[in-house]
Design an enzyme around this catalytic site. Structure first.
Site, mmCIF file in Angstrom:
data_model
loop_
_atom_site.group_PDB
_atom_site.id
_atom_site.type_symbol
_atom_site.label_atom_id
_atom_site.label_comp_id
_atom_site.label_asym_id
_atom_site.label_seq_id
_atom_site.Cartn_x
_atom_site.Cartn_y
_atom_site.Cartn_z
ATOM 1 N N THR A 58 49.009 53.868 40.602
ATOM 2 C CA THR A 58 48.049 54.236 39.568
ATOM 3 C C THR A 58 48.110 55.727 39.276
ATOM 4 O OG1 THR A 58 46.560 52.484 40.324
ATOM 5 C CG2 THR A 58 45.608 54.198 38.935
ATOM 6 N N THR A 59 48.130 56.540 40.334
ATOM 7 C CA THR A 59 48.147 57.991 40.165
ATOM 8 C C THR A 59 49.443 58.447 39.515
ATOM 9 O OG1 THR A 59 46.839 58.106 42.197
ATOM 10 C CG2 THR A 59 47.735 60.172 41.375
ATOM 11 N N TYR A 121 43.745 42.242 33.806
ATOM 12 C CA TYR A 121 43.529 41.741 32.450
ATOM 13 C C TYR A 121 43.551 40.222 32.362
ATOM 14 C CZ TYR A 121 43.283 41.174 27.464
ATOM 15 O OH TYR A 121 42.869 40.783 26.212
ATOM 16 N N ARG A 152 39.321 48.583 38.573
ATOM 17 C CA ARG A 152 40.369 48.704 37.565
ATOM 18 C C ARG A 152 40.890 47.357 37.088
ATOM 19 N NH1 ARG A 152 43.094 53.498 36.477
ATOM 20 N NH2 ARG A 152 42.440 55.299 37.717
ATOM 21 N N LYS A 175 45.677 48.166 50.929
ATOM 22 C CA LYS A 175 44.998 49.377 50.456
ATOM 23 C C LYS A 175 43.672 48.921 49.868
ATOM 24 C CE LYS A 175 45.219 53.052 46.983
ATOM 25 N NZ LYS A 175 45.968 53.618 45.822
ATOM 26 N N ILE A 217 45.835 55.929 51.545
ATOM 27 C CA ILE A 217 46.751 56.171 50.434
ATOM 28 C C ILE A 217 45.971 57.041 49.465
ATOM 29 C CG2 ILE A 217 48.067 55.119 48.558
ATOM 30 C CD1 ILE A 217 48.623 52.759 50.416
#
Length: 305
Positions: A58-59, A121, A152, A175, A217
């Protein structure tokens, strides 16, 4: 490594790494990824004590990298790291077939492990999660870390699903970024040492270590790799008071790094530290002026700039 050899080696679900792994940013140019700068960041992270590189998460803005960029970033990170610390490739997708293909590619180029976010989604049921993760794990011979971040994705891995997935020899960890410590406690009770637990939230490193976690993480590691490492290492060494002190002392910096959606603040902070991060890819945008000031103030408060 043959599948049978893999199952024997990882039967005890050993941690892929222990400590602080950096959820590394992706520096961009106007036309692609800035690989020289990514190499510089990787080198600085290793010198700063980071315990693992997590690429294309993501980052790292993986959702706006092309398929070619995604694959090349994984290959580059593996090649540049040269086995100094583990490289974990973000290969999750809401398309199981694509996640399989990307995971197989990561294995071919030498990634040490995979990070697999829950499908977003289109979402899925808990049975769908089991089928999705099993399909990916069956397709490779390297270990996989599940990634639970319901804020998210709109999907949360339930306790019974963790327990079922923990039986797979190549699903070795998780995670956890749900923020729900009670749910994480139940996960530990259900899966025990069959799933290695990593914090996915920098403000919960010590609490998750106290539940048997093996590290984090981390977004914070981009900015302060030694601090993120030391929080974990002090805890492992029995210096719980010092680990807790550091967790609390850096709360303001952690808050600043999440004052807007990740990775907007951390890329802004990296730019302030002198890294050529390039722009954020749309639809991400530059932070509000008040948040830019907050990020700068936190960096100054900790003598980082």
């Amino acid at each position: 490594m043959a599948a049978d050899d893999f199952e024997e080696e990882f039967s005890m679900k050993k941690p892929i790494f222990r400590g602080a792994g950096v959820a590394i940013i992706t520096p961009f140019t106007e036309t692609g990824i800035n690989y020289p700068e990514l190499g510089r960041i990787i080198d600085d992270q290793i010198a700063g004590g980071t315990d693992a590189i997590i690429i294309t998460g993501t980052t790292g803005e993986s959702s706006t990298t092309s398929d070619e960029e995604h694959k090349e970033a994984i290959r580059f990170a593996v090649e540049h790291t040269r086995g100094r610390i583990p490289v974990i490739a973000g290969t999750g997708s809401n398309d199981t077939t694509y996640a399989v293909q990307l995971s197989q590619y990561a294995e071919r180029v030498g990634a040490d492990a995979l990070l697999l976010v829950t499908p977003y989604y289109n979402k899925c049921t808990q049975n769908g999660l089991i089928a999705h993760y099993t399909k990916i794990a069956d397709s490779v011979n390297i270990p996989a870390i599940l990634y639970n971040v319901p804020s998210r994705t709109g999907v949360c891995i339930k306790t019974e699903t963790y327990a079922a997935l923990a039986k797979h020899p190549r699903i070795v960890g998780v995670k956890e970024a749900s923020g729900d410590l009670s749910a994480i406690l139940r996960l530990r009770a259900a899966a025990g040492d069959d799933l290695v637990l990593y914090s996915g939230n920098d403000d919960q490193i010590v609490p998750i270590l106290s539940l048997g976690g093996q590290g984090v993480i981390s977004v914070l590691s981009n900015i302060a790799p030694r601090i993120a490492h030391d929080i974990c290492q002090n805890y492992f060494d029995g210096n719980v008071t010092e680990a807790t002190r550091l967790q609390i002392a850096y709360a303001d910096l952690i808050d600043a790094l999440f004052c807007e959606v990740n990775p907007i603040p951390v890329k802004t902070a990296m730019r302030m530290l002198g890294y050529n991060t390039g722009t954020l890819r749309m639809p991400l945008s530059e932070p509000e002026p008040a948040h830019t000031a907050q990020i700068e103030a936190a960096l100054r408060a900790h003598n980082l700039i």
